[in-house]
Each structure stands twice: as structure tokens, then as C-alpha cells.
Design a protein around this motif. Structure first.
Motif, PDB file in Angstrom:
ATOM      1  N   GLN A   1       0.832  -1.200   0.000  1.00 45.25           N
ATOM      2  CA  GLN A   1       0.000   0.000   0.000  1.00 45.25           C
ATOM      3  C   GLN A   1       0.870   1.255   0.000  1.00 45.25           C
ATOM      4  O   GLN A   1       0.604   2.202  -0.732  1.00 45.25           O
ATOM      5  N   ALA A   2       1.925   1.269   0.790  1.00 41.00           N
ATOM      6  CA  ALA A   2       2.809   2.435   0.853  1.00 41.00           C
ATOM      7  C   ALA A   2       3.516   2.664  -0.480  1.00 41.00           C
ATOM      8  O   ALA A   2       3.676   3.802  -0.921  1.00 41.00           O
ATOM      9  N   LEU A   3       3.936   1.591  -1.143  1.00 40.54           N
ATOM     10  CA  LEU A   3       4.625   1.722  -2.424  1.00 40.54           C
ATOM     11  C   LEU A   3       3.687   2.176  -3.542  1.00 40.54           C
ATOM     12  O   LEU A   3       4.120   2.809  -4.495  1.00 40.54           O
ATOM     13  N   ASN A   4       2.416   1.855  -3.439  1.00 42.83           N
ATOM     14  CA  ASN A   4       1.451   2.201  -4.484  1.00 42.83           C
ATOM     15  C   ASN A   4       0.760   3.534  -4.252  1.00 42.83           C
ATOM     16  O   ASN A   4      -0.004   3.978  -5.094  1.00 42.83           O
ATOM     17  N   GLN A   5       1.008   4.158  -3.125  1.00 45.38           N
ATOM     18  CA  GLN A   5       0.345   5.418  -2.804  1.00 45.38           C
ATOM     19  C   GLN A   5       0.858   6.519  -3.724  1.00 45.38           C
ATOM     20  O   GLN A   5       2.057   6.684  -3.920  1.00 45.38           O
ATOM     21  N   GLN A   6      -0.042   7.275  -4.302  1.00 42.99           N
ATOM     22  CA  GLN A   6       0.296   8.313  -5.257  1.00 42.99           C
ATOM     23  C   GLN A   6       0.110   9.706  -4.644  1.00 42.99           C
ATOM     24  O   GLN A   6      -0.575  10.551  -5.198  1.00 42.99           O
ATOM     25  N   SER A   7       0.721   9.954  -3.516  1.00 41.87           N
ATOM     26  CA  SER A   7       0.586  11.265  -2.883  1.00 41.87           C
ATOM     27  C   SER A   7       1.860  12.079  -3.100  1.00 41.87           C
ATOM     28  O   SER A   7       2.938  11.522  -3.269  1.00 41.87           O
ATOM     29  N   PRO A   8       1.749  13.404  -3.081  1.00 40.52           N
ATOM     30  CA  PRO A   8       2.938  14.242  -3.240  1.00 40.52           C
ATOM     31  C   PRO A   8       3.899  14.039  -2.073  1.00 40.52           C
ATOM     32  O   PRO A   8       3.486  13.723  -0.964  1.00 40.52           O
ATOM     33  N   ARG A   9       5.170  14.229  -2.343  1.00 40.77           N
ATOM     34  CA  ARG A   9       6.175  14.099  -1.291  1.00 40.77           C
ATOM     35  C   ARG A   9       6.552  15.477  -0.777  1.00 40.77           C
ATOM     36  O   ARG A   9       6.714  16.419  -1.553  1.00 40.77           O
ATOM     37  N   ARG A  10       6.725  15.568   0.522  1.00 36.48           N
ATOM     38  CA  ARG A  10       7.124  16.821   1.144  1.00 36.48           C
ATOM     39  C   ARG A  10       8.640  16.927   1.120  1.00 36.48           C
ATOM     40  O   ARG A  10       9.342  16.046   1.600  1.00 36.48           O
ATOM     41  N   LEU A  11       9.150  18.010   0.557  1.00 36.14           N
ATOM     42  CA  LEU A  11      10.592  18.220   0.490  1.00 36.14           C
ATOM     43  C   LEU A  11      11.081  18.892   1.766  1.00 36.14           C
ATOM     44  O   LEU A  11      10.373  19.719   2.342  1.00 36.14           O
ATOM     45  N   PRO A  12      12.295  18.577   2.205  1.00 37.65           N
ATOM     46  CA  PRO A  12      12.859  19.288   3.352  1.00 37.65           C
ATOM     47  C   PRO A  12      13.053  20.755   2.994  1.00 37.65           C
ATOM     48  O   PRO A  12      13.391  21.080   1.855  1.00 37.65           O
ATOM     49  N   LYS A  13      12.836  21.628   3.961  1.00 39.09           N
ATOM     50  CA  LYS A  13      12.935  23.071   3.728  1.00 39.09           C
ATOM     51  C   LYS A  13      14.202  23.638   4.345  1.00 39.09           C
ATOM     52  O   LYS A  13      14.538  23.303   5.477  1.00 39.09           O
ATOM     53  N   TYR A  14      14.886  24.503   3.574  1.00 35.95           N
ATOM     54  CA  TYR A  14      16.105  25.160   4.043  1.00 35.95           C
ATOM     55  C   TYR A  14      16.134  26.598   3.551  1.00 35.95           C
ATOM     56  O   TYR A  14      15.727  26.879   2.429  1.00 35.95           O
ATOM     57  N   ALA A  15      16.660  27.476   4.380  1.00 33.42           N
ATOM     58  CA  ALA A  15      16.974  28.835   3.930  1.00 33.42           C
ATOM     59  C   ALA A  15      18.259  28.737   3.122  1.00 33.42           C
ATOM     60  O   ALA A  15      19.094  27.852   3.359  1.00 33.42           O
TER      61      ALA A  15
END
Length: 81
Positions: free
Chosen positions: A27-41
Motif C-alpha cells: 500500500q505504501a509503495l502504491n500510494q500516489q501522494s505528493p512528497r514533502r521536500l525538506p525546507k532550508y533557507a
């Protein structure tokens, strides 16, 4: 799909746990959700050489950047961050 091998003589709970893990991973491998990128200044970027091929979100400019192994580059125009 992954398959976990469980010895035929293993208790029934082990078989059940293996099937539960298989389902969760599939289920985790087939999930089609956007990925959150790490944020940096831009002043606090991690070392690009340690993260070749990774993406980040640069909060200073509100742009996505990637590491080419030497520098962080903006994805939109490949300019160095």
C-alpha cells in the motif's frame, strides 16, 4: 508486490504478521501522494556533496533545488543557489 517467506511450521500469528506487513508495504509503495521536500533557507543549505540527486525546497526564494553533487541548483533554470 513483496512476499515475506515464513517457515511452514511457524505459529499462525507469524503468518498473519507477514501478510499484514506485505499489505502495508504494498500500500505504501502504491500510494500516489505528493512528497514533502525538506525546507532550508539559502544560508543554511546542507553540503551538496553528501546529497547528490536529492531535492530540497529553498524557503528564501520559494523554489525547488537539487544537488548535482557539487552545488545546489534550482530546478527551474539550473542556476546555483
Amino acid at each position: 508486490m513483496i512476499q515475506i517467506q515464513v517457515d511452514a511450521n511457524a505459529p499462525s500469528w507469524a503468518h498473519h504478521m507477514a501478510r499484514t506487513i506485505e499489505q502495508a508495504v504494498s500500500q505504501a509503495l502504491n500510494q500516489q501522494s505528493p512528497r514533502r521536500l525538506p525546507k532550508y533557507a539559502s544560508a543554511a543549505l546542507p553540503d551538496a556533496s553528501r546529497f547528490e540527486g536529492h531535492q530540497i525546497y529553498v524557503t528564501t526564494t520559494n523554489r525547488v533545488a537539487y544537488s548535482d553533487g557539487t552545488d545546489w541548483r534550482y530546478q527551474s533554470d539550473e542556476a546555483t543557489v
